[in-house]
Design a protein around this motif. Structure first.
Motif, short mmCIF file in Angstrom:
data_model
loop_
_atom_site.label_atom_id
_atom_site.label_comp_id
_atom_site.label_asym_id
_atom_site.label_seq_id
_atom_site.Cartn_x
_atom_site.Cartn_y
_atom_site.Cartn_z
N ASP A 1 -6.58 1.38 -8.74
CA ASP A 1 -6.55 0.56 -7.53
C ASP A 1 -5.16 -0.05 -7.45
N GLY B 1 -1.20 -1.36 -10.64
CA GLY B 1 -2.55 -1.78 -10.32
C GLY B 1 -3.45 -1.84 -11.53
N ASP C 1 -2.17 -2.27 -6.24
CA ASP C 1 -1.93 -3.55 -5.57
C ASP C 1 -0.46 -3.75 -5.22
N ALA D 1 0.84 -1.20 0.00
CA ALA D 1 0.00 0.00 0.00
C ALA D 1 0.88 1.25 0.00
N ASN E 1 -4.59 2.52 -1.09
CA ASN E 1 -4.58 1.67 -2.28
C ASN E 1 -5.35 2.26 -3.46
#
Length: 187
Positions: free
Chosen positions: A123, A91, A125, A7, A49
């Protein structure tokens, strides 16, 4: 030495917010890989995130086309002053356009920019940092207003026409998901 994190930590967010430029990388399964520099006050960290960035009309629209085919995205930030550091956010992303319901709330988090075209939600990851010791030291003078100046001179019809001619398909011919042209733009 590269380090990986699940994160965006507070130190990562502070570094991201300090950078006057970031780079966006996307690719479809086939065709060209696109890497674009982005400036202006156009990026927001929404949490550990998730980030979003505002995209304005430009000479192409590769990111939009790529995400419709394969929603992966990488954002890269480099320290051009101070201690060396490269930070990447990996992401999946999606695009929000002005005609979508969530646009107003998201766009309100940015300064109003002429010709705002999309907002991308990423998002995250994986966060990766690396040394950046080969990145040159450079001085930031100021942001450029050229693009905003050009966009302020265009009528809505002129902007729509430009987008249909230059932004409706990627350089590999993939559709970008822009709203269809109006009758006036086609004639």
């Amino acid at each position: 030495m590269a380090k990986q994190f699940p994160a965006i930590g507070p130190e990562h967010q502070a570094f991201i917010e300090k950078q006057p430029i970031f780079f966006v990388g996307t690719a479809a399964a086939d065709g060209r890989v696109n890497v674009s520099p982005k400036g202006m006050d156009s990026l927001r960290a929404l949490g550990p995130n998730r980030v979003m960035w505002l995209n304005v009309t430009g000479s192409g629209n590769e990111t939009a086309a790529h995400l419709l085919l394969l929603p992966r995205m990488t954002l890269m930030f480099c320290a051009f002053d101070g201690a060396p550091l490269i930070l990447r956010l990996y992401g999946t992303a999606r695009m929000v356009q002005p005609d979508q319901a969530e646009w107003a709330d998201l766009y309100a988090q940015f300064p109003a920019l002429p010709a705002a075209r999309q907002i991308y939600l990423l998002d995250v990851d994986l966060v990766q940092t690396s040394c950046g010791m080969a990145v040159p030291l450079m001085d930031f003078h100021e942001g450029r207003e050229n693009l905003n100046e050009v966009h302020r001179k265009l009528s809505d019809e002129q902007l729509g026409d430009y987008r249909q001619r230059k932004n409706a398909r990627s350089i590999d011919g993939f559709p970008t998901g822009l709203p269809e042209a109006t009758e006036a733009q086609l004639s």
